[in-house]
Design an enzyme around this catalytic site. Structure first.
Site, PDB file in Angstrom:
ATOM      1  N   LYS A   1      21.512  -1.662  10.032  1.00  0.00           N
ATOM      2  CA  LYS A   1      21.109  -3.058  10.292  1.00  0.00           C
ATOM      3  C   LYS A   1      21.919  -4.013   9.410  1.00  0.00           C
ATOM      4  O   LYS A   1      22.462  -5.000   9.888  1.00  0.00           O
ATOM      5  CB  LYS A   1      19.610  -3.218   9.990  1.00  0.00           C
ATOM      6  CG  LYS A   1      19.162  -4.667   9.916  1.00  0.00           C
ATOM      7  CD  LYS A   1      17.687  -4.813   9.629  1.00  0.00           C
ATOM      8  CE  LYS A   1      17.291  -4.765   8.174  1.00  0.00           C
ATOM      9  NZ  LYS A   1      17.472  -6.003   7.400  1.00  0.00           N
ATOM     10  N   ASN A   2      21.975  -3.702   8.118  1.00  0.00           N
ATOM     11  CA  ASN A   2      22.572  -4.666   7.189  1.00  0.00           C
ATOM     12  C   ASN A   2      24.099  -4.684   7.218  1.00  0.00           C
ATOM     13  O   ASN A   2      24.721  -5.481   6.521  1.00  0.00           O
ATOM     14  CB  ASN A   2      22.044  -4.432   5.771  1.00  0.00           C
ATOM     15  CG  ASN A   2      20.583  -4.853   5.666  1.00  0.00           C
ATOM     16  OD1 ASN A   2      20.053  -5.511   6.565  1.00  0.00           O
ATOM     17  ND2 ASN A   2      19.929  -4.464   4.585  1.00  0.00           N
TER      18      ASN A   2
ATOM     19  N   ARG B   1      14.392 -15.787  -2.951  1.00  0.00           N
ATOM     20  CA  ARG B   1      15.625 -15.593  -2.189  1.00  0.00           C
ATOM     21  C   ARG B   1      16.411 -16.877  -1.890  1.00  0.00           C
ATOM     22  O   ARG B   1      16.623 -17.244  -0.734  1.00  0.00           O
ATOM     23  CB  ARG B   1      15.341 -14.821  -0.898  1.00  0.00           C
ATOM     24  CG  ARG B   1      14.682 -13.491  -1.182  1.00  0.00           C
ATOM     25  CD  ARG B   1      14.477 -12.680   0.048  1.00  0.00           C
ATOM     26  NE  ARG B   1      15.695 -12.039   0.497  1.00  0.00           N
ATOM     27  CZ  ARG B   1      15.759 -11.279   1.587  1.00  0.00           C
ATOM     28  NH1 ARG B   1      14.704 -11.100   2.335  1.00  0.00           N
ATOM     29  NH2 ARG B   1      16.885 -10.710   1.935  1.00  0.00           N
TER      30      ARG B   1
ATOM     31  N   ARG C   1      11.907  -4.735  13.070  1.00  0.00           N
ATOM     32  CA  ARG C   1      13.074  -5.503  12.636  1.00  0.00           C
ATOM     33  C   ARG C   1      14.156  -4.573  12.121  1.00  0.00           C
ATOM     34  O   ARG C   1      15.329  -4.944  12.129  1.00  0.00           O
ATOM     35  CB  ARG C   1      12.683  -6.476  11.520  1.00  0.00           C
ATOM     36  CG  ARG C   1      11.817  -7.625  11.983  1.00  0.00           C
ATOM     37  CD  ARG C   1      11.631  -8.621  10.846  1.00  0.00           C
ATOM     38  NE  ARG C   1      12.827  -8.627  10.032  1.00  0.00           N
ATOM     39  CZ  ARG C   1      12.847  -8.613   8.704  1.00  0.00           C
ATOM     40  NH1 ARG C   1      11.731  -8.642   8.023  1.00  0.00           N
ATOM     41  NH2 ARG C   1      13.983  -8.604   8.047  1.00  0.00           N
TER      42      ARG C   1
ATOM     43  N   CYS D   1      10.048 -16.156   1.395  1.00  0.00           N
ATOM     44  CA  CYS D   1      10.100 -14.813   1.973  1.00  0.00           C
ATOM     45  C   CYS D   1       9.033 -13.975   1.289  1.00  0.00           C
ATOM     46  O   CYS D   1       8.693 -14.231   0.131  1.00  0.00           O
ATOM     47  CB  CYS D   1      11.493 -14.249   1.711  1.00  0.00           C
ATOM     48  SG  CYS D   1      11.698 -12.544   2.165  1.00  0.00           S
TER      49      CYS D   1
ATOM     50  N   ASP E   1      15.766  -1.564  -1.459  1.00  0.00           N
ATOM     51  CA  ASP E   1      15.256  -1.284  -0.107  1.00  0.00           C
ATOM     52  C   ASP E   1      14.648   0.115   0.015  1.00  0.00           C
ATOM     53  O   ASP E   1      14.112   0.462   1.069  1.00  0.00           O
ATOM     54  CB  ASP E   1      16.369  -1.466   0.941  1.00  0.00           C
ATOM     55  CG  ASP E   1      16.712  -2.931   1.137  1.00  0.00           C
ATOM     56  OD1 ASP E   1      15.932  -3.803   0.726  1.00  0.00           O
ATOM     57  OD2 ASP E   1      17.787  -3.208   1.707  1.00  0.00           O
TER      58      ASP E   1
HETATM   59  N1  EPU Z   1      20.168 -14.627  -5.177  1.00  0.00           N
HETATM   60  C1  EPU Z   1      20.323 -15.831  -5.811  1.00  0.00           C
HETATM   61  N2  EPU Z   1      21.119 -16.788  -5.227  1.00  0.00           N
HETATM   62  C2  EPU Z   1      21.772 -16.564  -4.068  1.00  0.00           C
HETATM   63  C3  EPU Z   1      21.621 -15.329  -3.421  1.00  0.00           C
HETATM   64  C4  EPU Z   1      20.807 -14.371  -4.013  1.00  0.00           C
HETATM   65  O1  EPU Z   1      19.735 -16.068  -6.878  1.00  0.00           O
HETATM   66  O2  EPU Z   1      22.483 -17.462  -3.591  1.00  0.00           O
HETATM   67  C5  EPU Z   1      19.300 -13.584  -5.780  1.00  0.00           C
HETATM   68  C6  EPU Z   1      18.088 -13.220  -4.905  1.00  0.00           C
HETATM   69  O3  EPU Z   1      17.029 -14.104  -5.088  1.00  0.00           O
HETATM   70  C7  EPU Z   1      17.788 -11.812  -5.373  1.00  0.00           C
HETATM   71  C8  EPU Z   1      19.173 -11.251  -5.731  1.00  0.00           C
HETATM   72  O4  EPU Z   1      20.037 -12.381  -5.833  1.00  0.00           O
HETATM   73  O5  EPU Z   1      16.990 -11.829  -6.523  1.00  0.00           O
HETATM   74  C9  EPU Z   1      19.759 -10.300  -4.717  1.00  0.00           C
HETATM   75  O6  EPU Z   1      19.613 -10.815  -3.411  1.00  0.00           O
HETATM   76  P1  EPU Z   1      20.738 -10.647  -2.303  1.00  0.00           P
HETATM   77  O7  EPU Z   1      21.360 -11.959  -2.032  1.00  0.00           O
HETATM   78  O8  EPU Z   1      21.639  -9.508  -2.655  1.00  0.00           O
HETATM   79  O9  EPU Z   1      19.861 -10.253  -1.043  1.00  0.00           O
HETATM   80  P2  EPU Z   1      20.235 -10.579   0.444  1.00  0.00           P
HETATM   81  O10 EPU Z   1      21.703 -10.607   0.599  1.00  0.00           O
HETATM   82  O11 EPU Z   1      19.438 -11.748   0.919  1.00  0.00           O
HETATM   83  C10 EPU Z   1      20.423  -8.112   1.280  1.00  0.00           C
HETATM   84  C11 EPU Z   1      19.741  -7.271   2.307  1.00  0.00           C
HETATM   85  C12 EPU Z   1      18.323  -6.980   1.858  1.00  0.00           C
HETATM   86  C13 EPU Z   1      18.394  -6.239   0.516  1.00  0.00           C
HETATM   87  C14 EPU Z   1      19.159  -7.079  -0.495  1.00  0.00           C
HETATM   88  C15 EPU Z   1      19.379  -6.388  -1.825  1.00  0.00           C
HETATM   89  C16 EPU Z   1      20.844  -7.960   4.337  1.00  0.00           C
HETATM   90  C17 EPU Z   1      20.776  -8.658   5.646  1.00  0.00           C
HETATM   91  N3  EPU Z   1      19.747  -7.986   3.586  1.00  0.00           N
HETATM   92  O12 EPU Z   1      19.654  -9.308   1.188  1.00  0.00           O
HETATM   93  O13 EPU Z   1      17.748  -6.129   2.835  1.00  0.00           O
HETATM   94  O14 EPU Z   1      17.095  -6.004   0.023  1.00  0.00           O
HETATM   95  O15 EPU Z   1      20.453  -7.411   0.040  1.00  0.00           O
HETATM   96  O16 EPU Z   1      20.026  -5.185  -1.654  1.00  0.00           O
HETATM   97  O17 EPU Z   1      21.859  -7.360   4.011  1.00  0.00           O
HETATM   98  C18 EPU Z   1      16.025  -5.173   4.109  1.00  0.00           C
HETATM   99  O18 EPU Z   1      16.894  -4.647   4.817  1.00  0.00           O
HETATM  100  O19 EPU Z   1      14.805  -4.868   4.169  1.00  0.00           O
HETATM  101  C19 EPU Z   1      16.412  -6.187   3.134  1.00  0.00           C
HETATM  102  C20 EPU Z   1      15.547  -7.040   2.585  1.00  0.00           C
END
Ligand code: EPU
Length: 420
Positions: free
Chosen positions: A22-23, A122, A400, A117, A308
């Site tokens: 998915k990701n 996030r 999802r 969320c 995850d």
């Molecule tokens: N963060 C910030 N600022 C930003 C972006 C992120 O402070 O601009 C913080 C977040 O709040 C969090 C940390 O950085 O504390 C890591 O978040 P990240 O941005 O890596 O998460 P994401 O990209 O929104 C993806 C996956 C998630 C997975 C996380 C961590 C996708 C579509 N989603 O989310 O997947 O948990 O990385 O590995 O790739 C899931 O599949 O169930 C899922 C939630």
């Protein structure tokens, strides 16, 4: 609203195929916006998040044809709208992944700001700061991100992420492919999904080095062309089924997997008492009927133990022999499943970002509620380990991210049924 009814108590035993990730699919589908000719993406899982992204592309005027076995052909040359509306972004936060490609190729985008969320705040501040550093003019008003380059190309820059972010790295990586000059992304995420995206972008003609390390160097090119790309296996789906087999004392063989992306998870399963053998694309796990041993984990960005997989290991530890601690360092509110599992007899104490798990020999079935995708998966595992029936409500969360979940668990001998 659909629910899952699971009668627990049987060890899982059987073989299933792992779906595409998915990701990886989400950023890769978004990346096709960068290409001037059509792309074909294969091994895309049939999931609600994927159809939400396809719906978003369709609303923008992009031509999407879904072929046999989810081979998706995308032609973005028909695009006429550069907006990701609130009603789609609120359903799926990863819609933010269209921002980088839209700004890089078309110089404009209006993308709803994702809201709160269930697992944490996030924010997307780093996505916006990175695009600003590349020369985009960004304003947030009325809940929407308005980005423009005033008709110019983005400019390469050096950007250091303060926090490791997966979709943040993906957005800036995609944007950098069409920027003028070189972009250096430091403290970049190293997840296998970033490598998969980079391979797809390279097949489109992008010049990228270092994907999979914390420093990615992108030499911008004036245009990209369509490509054919197969999505990598879903390592979190893989880990979830392995964990379910281990928690039930069972045995499983997974095909079309990528064991090389799961080192931290496989190590923990071995520590829990599993015998594991792998080839390049299969994983076999056998618990030989034994109860798992408790294993402590601490989540962190790849290659460390994935957030995850945290909820699924809570379920395993709930029935394991001994006491363990689970520390969540990535998201601030990712323990909702713990409260639900307590209703099934799990002995957990939450202290800040840590859960102390004292394993009990058996859980007992109860009505429970899924709160997010991975929490739902952990409740399925807990239900498989429980005496009697568990009815899991709000199962739309699981659709999802887990393709054909009932079919796959049925193939492993579970008693699982979707009820209205
Ligand atoms: N963060 C910030 N600022 C930003 C972006 C992120 O402070 O601009 C913080 C977040 O709040 C969090 C940390 O950085 O504390 C890591 O978040 P990240 O941005 O890596 O998460 P994401 O990209 O929104 C993806 C996956 C998630 C997975 C996380 C961590 C996708 C579509 N989603 O989310 O997947 O948990 O990385 O590995 O790739 C899931 O599949 O169930 C899922 C939630």
């Amino acid at each position: 609203m659909d629910k899952l009814l699971i009668t627990g108590g049987r060890p899982l035993d059987g073989e299933i195929r792992v779906s595409g990730a998915k990701n990886s699919s989400l950023p890769i589908l978004a990346s096709t916006l960068l290409a001037e000719t059509p792309s074909v993406i294969g091994n895309v899982p049939h999931l609600h998040d994927v159809t939400s992204l396809i719906e978003l592309l369709g609303r923008m005027g992009v031509e999407v044809v879904i072929g046999d076995r989810m081979r998706v052909e995308i032609n973005s040359s028909t695009i006429k709208d550069f907006t990701a509306p609130y009603e789609l972004v609120k359903k799926m936060r990863a819609s933010i992944l269209v921002l980088g490609p839209l700004v890089a190729r078309f110089g404009q985008a209006i993308v709803s700001l994702p809201g709160g969320c269930a697992i944490g705040s996030r924010p997307v501040d780093l996505h916006l700061r990175g695009l600003t550093a590349m020369g985009a003019d960004i304003e947030v008003k009325n809940g929407y991100i308005h980005a423009t380059t005033h008709g110019k190309r983005l400019k390469g820059c050096r950007f250091v992420f303060d926090v490791v972010t997966v979709t943040g790295t993906e957005n800036l990586l995609m944007a950098a492919t069409l920027a003028e000059g070189t972009t250096i992304l430091e403290n970049a995420a190293r997840e296998p999904e970033i490598v998969d995206l980079a391979e797809c972008l390279i097949a489109m003609g992008a010049q990228i080095e270092g994907a999979g390390t914390d420093k990615i160097v992108v030499r911008g090119v004036p245009a990209l062309h369509g490509c054919v790309h197969e999505v990598i296996a879903d390592r979190i789906e893989t880990g979830t089924y392995l964990c379910a087999a281990a928690a039930t004392g069972g045995r499983i063989r997974l095909r079309d997997a990528r064991p090389d992306t799961l080192d931290a998870v496989l190590d923990k399963l071995v520590e829990a008492g599993a015998s594991i053998s792998t080839t390049a694309d299969t994983i076999e796990l056998d618990m030989k009927g034994n109860r798992p041993k408790a294993v402590s984990v601490r989540t962190a960005p790849y290659p460390a133990f994935p957030t995850d997989m945290q909820a699924q290991f809570c379920a395993l530890n709930a029935v394991a022999e001994g006491t363990s601690t689970i520390i969540e360092t990535v998201f601030e509110n990712r323990f909702m499943h713990v409260l639900e599992m307590q209703r099934m007899g799990a002995d957990f104490t939450i202290e800040g970002h840590t859960v102390v798990c004292r394993g009990v020999p058996k859980l007992s079935g109860a009505p429970v509620m899924a709160t997010d995708l991975r929490a739902s998966a952990s409740l399925v595992i807990a239900a498989l380990c429980a005496d009697g029936d568990t009815l899991i409500d709000r199962i739309y969360h699981i659709d999802r991210g887990y393709e054909c979940i009932e079919e796959k668990f049925l193939a492993l001998g579970a008693q699982i049924r979707r009820v209205g």
